[in-house]
Design a protein around this motif. Structure first.
Motif: not given
Lengths: 311, 315
Positions: B101-108, B240-250, B297-304
């Protein structure tokens, strides 16, 4: 006509008269933020280099004459005292002089930053170039390993490495930060080296019978340097942040070493209500250092990468 | 397209296996050490042998690996030595939603503000607004999350006499209380690195897209500037920004570990630090593996997501 040619010659002549430094200065002058970064980096290096002199000055200011190095010396009278004439930035919770420790903290940050950038940078450079140059199954296997390593969040991997080594020291911290830093660097170097390996002049070199070593060191490597320099300088800031994070969590540079992250250790917050200076100043120093390296790295990237110029 | 989806899914399998192999090889090195620590330093050789046997540590390495892999795949995470022998899966079920929850809120917060800021900075290129926004972005990247978090708490405590609540209220029990507590760490995570990086990326992509021919065409056919920016420019600049958001997970995970420590949130990051400090090596091993799997998995999700959002990109 003649005047025109003369004018052209003059312009060309003027251009030619500018040496490397001048040309670089022109590029940097357009990037004021980069110059600020450079200034901060230079300040940091000066802080680290002159730390012993500052220590003499600060020890004299508080009239300290003990045997222990002043940066480690606890004085009950200095415990959590706010900044004053004797302790310029106040004292920490053990009564050590905060100013002296922050100055010495620059040494640790720089040491860790440069060691990670140079160490991991060199390894990544070698691995990236050989992987691209030889290709085939070496490259394939290497790249899969890079994939796997890149899957781990950097700090988590670093924490796991510290947990395995079960010792806390500056050197262990450097190793723990370097390994997670490798994959991204290898990627960049390999990408560049791959395109260089495919060029005609490498083929020409191969045709005249240059050995693998000669091809790698005289042909591929010099032409893969620019992105390498960019990623290495880009790593400096993040290496310093990671060191601070690890030390903050109590898994990095151990006490009594004056690491900025260690000064901000979670328990510092308990004392900060009484004495805010113990978290304000180390954090400021840390942020300024990382900021300096980041904007300096950005400007350097702009200067070294002609494609980004004028953006 | 489906062929691509299948291929992409199949490609993720070796990486996932690689993640488990790497973690297993790394963590096995300290296996015995931690065992001795956790059961006390003084024990007879017989007891030691018995415990080794009980935990399966006397079996060959490959057998241990497959046993462990089977446990992971079947979500049987074993027990934690540290948390009173608690079932790991139950422990994670309690802690993961909190960190998530904290992570997703931060990401958003971070990517949302970053995208908006990036578009504004690009549209006002080389003006004061542009420099100001970019300055804030670089500052956000440079200031370590734990320090900004500490400063936030300090300001609250000093100025408003407010102390962040320790512990945790699930959002379905007390939504207001939950948000009041978790919004601060989320803000700290979001407004730092996320916002800064997204903003810079968005600005660059936006500048590039705005000079494309189709933007000129859109202007030529008389479209309003607002439509051009939102429908034509932003949509393409977001690739390109979407890729970045996917890379943010780590980075989210990293930020979480540190921020949870500052705000005293009993999430996964907290668990990881406790496990390391008390040498509860099965927990460390599990958490490192899960973080690696989550990233893959997150990278997979971004690709999809790409496939769905940008039909132009065909593989």
């Amino acid at each position: 006509m003649a005047a025109q040619t003369e004018a052209v010659a003059e312009i060309i002549g003027q251009r030619r008269r500018r040496n490397v430094l001048q040309r670089n200065w022109l590029l940097w002058r357009k990037r004021p933020l980069g110059l600020v970064g450079l200034g901060l980096v230079v300040t940091l290096i000066l802080m680290a280099a002159t730390a012993p002199l500052w220590q003499i000055a600060t020890a004299a200011a508080s009239g300290y004459d003990g045997f222990i190095d002043y940066k480690y010396a606890s004085q009950i009278s200095a415990q959590l005292v706010p900044p004053n004439a004797e302790h310029w930035l106040g004292g920490d919770r053990y009564g050590r002089d905060l100013f002296t420790r922050i100055i010495y903290g620059a040494q640790i940050s720089l040491y860790v930053g440069f060691a990670v950038a140079m160490g991991a940078g060199t390894i990544a450079g070698i691995l990236g170039i050989t992987s691209a140059y030889f290709g085939g199954w070496v490259d394939l296997l290497g790249q899969r390993l890079v994939d796997v390593l890149q899957a781990f969040p950097g700090l988590i991997l670093a924490m796991a490495i510290v947990a395995i080594l079960q010792t806390f020291s500056i050197e262990v911290t450097i190793i723990a930060i370097s390994i997670p830093a490798l994959p991204a660097m290898i990627r960049v170097v390999r990408g560049q080296a791959l395109s260089v390996t495919k060029t005609d002049y490498v083929l020409a070199g191969r045709t005249i019978g240059a050995s693998h070593l000669r091809l790698i060191f005289r042909y591929v490597m010099p032409n893969s340097m620019a992105p390498w320099i960019i990623v290495v300088t880009g790593r400096l800031g993040s290496a310093i942040t990671t060191e601070a994070s690890l030390s903050f969590l109590g898994l990095g540079v151990p006490e009594p070493h004056p690491s900025w992250g260690g000064m901000l250790n979670a328990s510092a917050l308990d004392f900060a209500e009484l004495a805010p200076h113990i978290i304000v100043f180390p954090g400021l120093a840390l942020s300024m250092a990382v900021f300096g390296f980041n904007v300096f790295g950005d400007a350097l990237r702009d200067v070294l990468d002609p494609r980004l110029r004028g953006r | 397209m489906w062929a691509y989806v299948v291929r992409r899914l199949l490609l993720a399998i070796p990486t996932l296996l690689g993640v488990t192999v790497v973690v297993f090889l790394i963590m096995r090195v300290i296996g015995d050490e931690s065992l001795r620590f956790n059961t006390g330093m003084t024990m007879s050789f017989e007891t030691y042998q018995m415990i080794r046997e009980e935990l399966g540590l006397n079996k060959p390495l490959y057998e241990q690996y497959f046993h462990w892999l089977f446990d992971i795949v079947t979500l049987d995470f074993g027990r934690s030595i540290l948390y009173n022998n608690a079932e790991m899966s139950a422990l994670l079920a309690r802690k993961v939603p909190l960190s998530l929850q904290v992570g997703l809120m931060g990401l958003l917060i971070g990517s949302g503000l970053g995208i908006i800021g990036g578009v504004i900075a690009a549209l006002k290129q080389d003006t004061f607004t542009d420099y100001l926004i970019r300055g804030i972005a670089i500052l956000g990247i440079s200031v370590p999350t734990f320090w900004s978090g500490m400063m936030l708490i300090l300001i609250f405590v000093r100025m408003f006499d407010w102390i962040p609540r320790q512990g945790y209220v699930p959002i379905w029990e007390d939504p207001a209380g939950n948000l009041a507590q978790l919004i601060w760490p989320a803000l700290i995570i979001g407004l730092g690195f996320f916002m800064g990086t997204t903003l810079r990326m968005m600005r660059g992509a936006m500048l590039e897209v705005m000079s494309e021919d189709y933007i000129r065409t859109a202007r030529a056919k008389g479209l309003g500037e607002r439509v051009i920016i939102t429908r034509h420019a932003m949509r393409n600049a977001l690739i390109p920004v979407l890729t970045l958001v996917g890379m943010f997970l780590p980075i989210t995970v990293t930020g979480l570990v540190v921020t949870e420590q500052v705000f005293g949130i009993p999430g996964v990051g907290h668990l990881m630090i406790d496990a390391i400090n008390f040498r509860d090596f099965p927990v460390v091993q599990l958490l490192v593996t899960l973080s690696g799997i989550a990233v893959v998995m997150a990278n997979l999700g971004v690709d999809m997501l790409y496939l769905w959002l940008y039909p132009r990109i065909r593989y």
